[in-house]
Motif scaffolding. Sequence first.
Motif, PDB file in Angstrom:
ATOM      1  N   PRO A   1      -7.311  15.712  -3.549  1.00  0.00           N
ATOM      2  CA  PRO A   1      -6.166  16.343  -2.864  1.00  0.00           C
ATOM      3  C   PRO A   1      -5.948  15.716  -1.487  1.00  0.00           C
ATOM      4  N   ILE A   2      -4.722  15.723  -1.045  1.00  0.00           N
ATOM      5  CA  ILE A   2      -4.390  15.203   0.282  1.00  0.00           C
ATOM      6  C   ILE A   2      -4.926  16.174   1.334  1.00  0.00           C
ATOM      7  N   PRO A   3      -5.747  15.717   2.284  1.00  0.00           N
ATOM      8  CA  PRO A   3      -6.382  16.632   3.252  1.00  0.00           C
ATOM      9  C   PRO A   3      -5.440  17.019   4.396  1.00  0.00           C
ATOM     10  N   ALA A   4      -4.261  17.471   4.058  1.00  0.00           N
ATOM     11  CA  ALA A   4      -3.265  17.781   5.089  1.00  0.00           C
ATOM     12  C   ALA A   4      -3.682  18.958   5.960  1.00  0.00           C
ATOM     13  N   GLU A   5      -4.543  19.845   5.434  1.00  0.00           N
ATOM     14  CA  GLU A   5      -4.930  21.025   6.216  1.00  0.00           C
ATOM     15  C   GLU A   5      -5.818  20.652   7.410  1.00  0.00           C
ATOM     16  N   GLU A   6      -6.315  19.403   7.455  1.00  0.00           N
ATOM     17  CA  GLU A   6      -7.186  18.988   8.556  1.00  0.00           C
ATOM     18  C   GLU A   6      -6.395  18.536   9.786  1.00  0.00           C
ATOM     19  N   VAL A   7      -5.075  18.404   9.670  1.00  0.00           N
ATOM     20  CA  VAL A   7      -4.264  17.919  10.796  1.00  0.00           C
ATOM     21  C   VAL A   7      -3.415  19.068  11.327  1.00  0.00           C
ATOM     22  N   PRO A   8      -2.879  18.958  12.542  1.00  0.00           N
ATOM     23  CA  PRO A   8      -2.017  20.028  13.070  1.00  0.00           C
ATOM     24  C   PRO A   8      -0.842  20.316  12.129  1.00  0.00           C
ATOM     25  N   SER A   9      -0.467  21.570  12.069  1.00  0.00           N
ATOM     26  CA  SER A   9       0.582  21.987  11.130  1.00  0.00           C
ATOM     27  C   SER A   9       1.893  21.257  11.384  1.00  0.00           C
ATOM     28  N   ALA A  10       2.151  20.846  12.632  1.00  0.00           N
ATOM     29  CA  ALA A  10       3.421  20.187  12.957  1.00  0.00           C
ATOM     30  C   ALA A  10       3.580  18.861  12.238  1.00  0.00           C
ATOM     31  N   VAL A  11       2.477  18.204  11.848  1.00  0.00           N
ATOM     32  CA  VAL A  11       2.583  16.879  11.230  1.00  0.00           C
ATOM     33  C   VAL A  11       2.050  16.867   9.804  1.00  0.00           C
ATOM     34  N   ARG A  12       1.806  18.045   9.238  1.00  0.00           N
ATOM     35  CA  ARG A  12       1.278  18.067   7.867  1.00  0.00           C
ATOM     36  C   ARG A  12       2.269  17.492   6.867  1.00  0.00           C
ATOM     37  N   GLY A  13       3.547  17.731   7.105  1.00  0.00           N
ATOM     38  CA  GLY A  13       4.549  17.180   6.201  1.00  0.00           C
ATOM     39  C   GLY A  13       4.533  15.658   6.192  1.00  0.00           C
ATOM     40  N   LEU A  14       4.360  15.039   7.368  1.00  0.00           N
ATOM     41  CA  LEU A  14       4.293  13.573   7.434  1.00  0.00           C
ATOM     42  C   LEU A  14       3.069  13.055   6.686  1.00  0.00           C
ATOM     43  N   VAL A  15       1.921  13.706   6.885  1.00  0.00           N
ATOM     44  CA  VAL A  15       0.704  13.272   6.204  1.00  0.00           C
ATOM     45  C   VAL A  15       0.835  13.441   4.697  1.00  0.00           C
ATOM     46  N   SER A  16       1.400  14.546   4.251  1.00  0.00           N
ATOM     47  CA  SER A  16       1.548  14.791   2.815  1.00  0.00           C
ATOM     48  C   SER A  16       2.479  13.762   2.183  1.00  0.00           C
ATOM     49  N   ARG A  17       3.575  13.433   2.866  1.00  0.00           N
ATOM     50  CA  ARG A  17       4.517  12.445   2.332  1.00  0.00           C
ATOM     51  C   ARG A  17       3.896  11.056   2.312  1.00  0.00           C
ATOM     52  N   GLY A  18       3.246  10.680   3.416  1.00  0.00           N
ATOM     53  CA  GLY A  18       2.728   9.322   3.516  1.00  0.00           C
ATOM     54  C   GLY A  18       1.537   9.055   2.621  1.00  0.00           C
ATOM     55  N   LEU A  19       0.751  10.102   2.282  1.00  0.00           N
ATOM     56  CA  LEU A  19      -0.438   9.923   1.446  1.00  0.00           C
ATOM     57  C   LEU A  19      -0.202  10.332  -0.005  1.00  0.00           C
ATOM     58  N   ALA A  20       1.040  10.451  -0.420  1.00  0.00           N
ATOM     59  CA  ALA A  20       1.332  10.801  -1.817  1.00  0.00           C
ATOM     60  C   ALA A  20       0.694   9.775  -2.753  1.00  0.00           C
ATOM     61  N   LYS A  21       0.114  10.245  -3.848  1.00  0.00           N
ATOM     62  CA  LYS A  21      -0.570   9.351  -4.787  1.00  0.00           C
ATOM     63  C   LYS A  21       0.398   8.385  -5.455  1.00  0.00           C
ATOM     64  N   ASN A  22       1.556   8.907  -5.834  1.00  0.00           N
ATOM     65  CA  ASN A  22       2.572   8.080  -6.503  1.00  0.00           C
ATOM     66  C   ASN A  22       3.436   7.412  -5.438  1.00  0.00           C
ATOM     67  N   PRO A  23       3.527   6.070  -5.440  1.00  0.00           N
ATOM     68  CA  PRO A  23       4.348   5.413  -4.415  1.00  0.00           C
ATOM     69  C   PRO A  23       5.801   5.871  -4.428  1.00  0.00           C
ATOM     70  N   ALA A  24       6.292   6.339  -5.592  1.00  0.00           N
ATOM     71  CA  ALA A  24       7.672   6.809  -5.662  1.00  0.00           C
ATOM     72  C   ALA A  24       7.878   8.100  -4.875  1.00  0.00           C
ATOM     73  N   ASP A  25       6.771   8.825  -4.578  1.00  0.00           N
ATOM     74  CA  ASP A  25       6.875  10.074  -3.826  1.00  0.00           C
ATOM     75  C   ASP A  25       6.721   9.855  -2.317  1.00  0.00           C
ATOM     76  N   ARG A  26       6.393   8.636  -1.910  1.00  0.00           N
ATOM     77  CA  ARG A  26       6.305   8.323  -0.485  1.00  0.00           C
ATOM     78  C   ARG A  26       7.659   7.843   0.025  1.00  0.00           C
ATOM     79  N   PRO A  27       7.852   7.821   1.340  1.00  0.00           N
ATOM     80  CA  PRO A  27       9.050   7.153   1.867  1.00  0.00           C
ATOM     81  C   PRO A  27       9.075   5.713   1.366  1.00  0.00           C
ATOM     82  N   PRO A  28      10.184   5.247   0.831  1.00  0.00           N
ATOM     83  CA  PRO A  28      10.205   3.918   0.202  1.00  0.00           C
ATOM     84  C   PRO A  28       9.984   2.771   1.170  1.00  0.00           C
ATOM     85  N   THR A  29      10.342   2.938   2.443  1.00  0.00           N
ATOM     86  CA  THR A  29      10.137   1.894   3.438  1.00  0.00           C
ATOM     87  C   THR A  29       9.642   2.515   4.734  1.00  0.00           C
ATOM     88  N   ALA A  30       9.114   1.666   5.607  1.00  0.00           N
ATOM     89  CA  ALA A  30       8.660   2.145   6.911  1.00  0.00           C
ATOM     90  C   ALA A  30       9.829   2.674   7.727  1.00  0.00           C
TER      91      ALA A  30
END
Length: 645
Positions: free
Chosen positions: A219-248
């Motif tokens: 599982p993505i350890p998003a609960e270990e980071v501040p709640s304000a940036v959990r969405g960024l961590v969850s998106r960036g560490l998605a297992k499937n590359p199609a679920d991540r932002p496609p580009t920087a």
Amino acid sequence: MNAWSVPGYREVRELGAGGAGRVVLATYSTTGAYVAIKYLHDRLRGDPRFLMGFRQEARIMVELNDPAIVRLYEYVETRDGAAIVMELVDGVPLRRILSEHGATSPEAALVVLKGSLTGLSLAHASGIVHRDYKPENVLVQADGASKLSDFGIATPSTEPGMPAGTPPYMAPEQWDDGAVSPATDVYAATCVFFECLTGRKPYRADHIARLRHLHKTAPIPAEEVPSAVRGLVSRGLAKNPADRPPTAGTFLGELEDAAVASYGPDWEQRGRRRLAELATLLALAFPLAKPAEPVEVATSVARTVLTGRLRSFVPRFALGGAVLSAVVVAALIAANRQTPVADDSPIVPPVHAEDAGPSAEPSATTSSSPSPSPSRSPSRSPSPTGTGASPGDPPAGAPSGSTSASPTGQPSSPGATPPGTPKPVRPEVTRLGITGFDGQSATVHVRAANDKKVTLTVRFLEGTGPDDLKPLPPQVIPLAGATSYDTGVQQAFPTPECDTTVYRRVEAGTSPAAPGGTQTDSVRVTGAPCPPPPVDSVKISDWDGTEVDADISTGGPGPVRVTVQFGRNGEVVDTVTRTLHGRTAYSFSASADLGPADCRRKVTEYTAVITTEPGAANGAQRASIRKVCVQESGPPTRGEPGLPA
């Protein structure tokens, strides 16, 4: 000291070493400007696949000029070694900050991520993936700004079957077959972001196999980071590359929104200040903190670093025998605490060229500097007498505009050549040709009668047809010091859109002109096949038992395979298949002759079933209509339409 060193530079001391090679602090011999030189490890030099890819990407990297990326000035490759000459960043690697101080503040972590995403997005737009993003490749300066280095230098693994990269930051797809994409860099950047926030890597294990399993399934350890940036961590560490932002670039926009919403509009200033504090505490580790050894050049240059603005950016790749050299006319960036000696003074690295010939040995010669702009006076070379006058100047003490006397005592006319003066040797081009053009890079061969300066001008053109080409700004390349040159030039064209064709041409000319004048070569470049897009919906608008009409909407212009099965009383009678592409909305029609209604039955049901590949979001669509037998003696009977299923 390395057995082999890059010609034209003087090494000062070693800065560090790693899996990709060793880095040294050096000065450009002509001006004393500081640079960093990375000598690539023999493992990389011995990998033909790596070298082929890196040569191609180096041609593009020399064009990238952004504060978030460490500038690449020159790539030199000979049979004795390979090295990258790059901008010296007077700062420390992010790895050193994390090792010394642990976690940063959330705002500082966001600043690191923003700087890296900015550099990655520029590279992604040019078709380059970093492949090995990690804290060691993020350099933090005393003002809190960061720069990203080492594009395309993923260290090969020593474990059999392991792809190149750094395991704690490798995306799940990278573990399988080494596949990389912009989304792979997004994953690695998010891993480093997590480490800045927590002081720990997102996944930790004692064995490579266990680490691979965690990256792919844990599982993505998003609960270990501040709640304000959990969405960024969850998106960036998605297992499937199609679920991540496609580009920087896409991820950068999400970061800005989240940072402002959670930390206010001045979050970046606070983050930069904190990052600057952490870096400054390590100031003694900066490359220029230790005084450099004296540089054997003019006194004023030895104390400072020249900085200049380019009048025209001219990347150059000169190949000769065993030598492959990417020579870039670039302005070296002055480090912090250093002031320029002369503004607008272009710093020109040496040209690595040589005479052609089967027994010729590689050699390095120095090219002429680009001609100064009309508003600046040309520099003068010291005269043999040391007076500071050039050979064409009046004698010392003579008034400006005075004429010199001839041996007969009569004044000679202005500009007259004194008797006995050797006739100057003029440059002469004997051959010009384009020996290769792949639509992105070209190799131009120039042969001259002597080693005097020759100016090569190359222009690239692109358009939708061979007679509709738009020219790009010319590249002007001075050549000197040899009689044969094979100069590589490139243009970072954007990749053609899928299933589209563009035409490109390169034109090369010299001054003085070569026999035959300007040479050209043209190619046609076709984009990759468009991938099948998602099918958003299929809607049957009409069905009369013979022809079916439908509206189809898709998520892209790629090919969609549409199949219609025509049935009669539950049995398939005919099948029609077509492929649609080029748009995202289609009005589709197909027909089949299913024959008259069966008089042995009370009613005959006619059906049309439409399916797509890829499948439509609303599934297969079905329409039916019922008809009764038409008796010859009776009036025709209308069918009873059925609603689409």
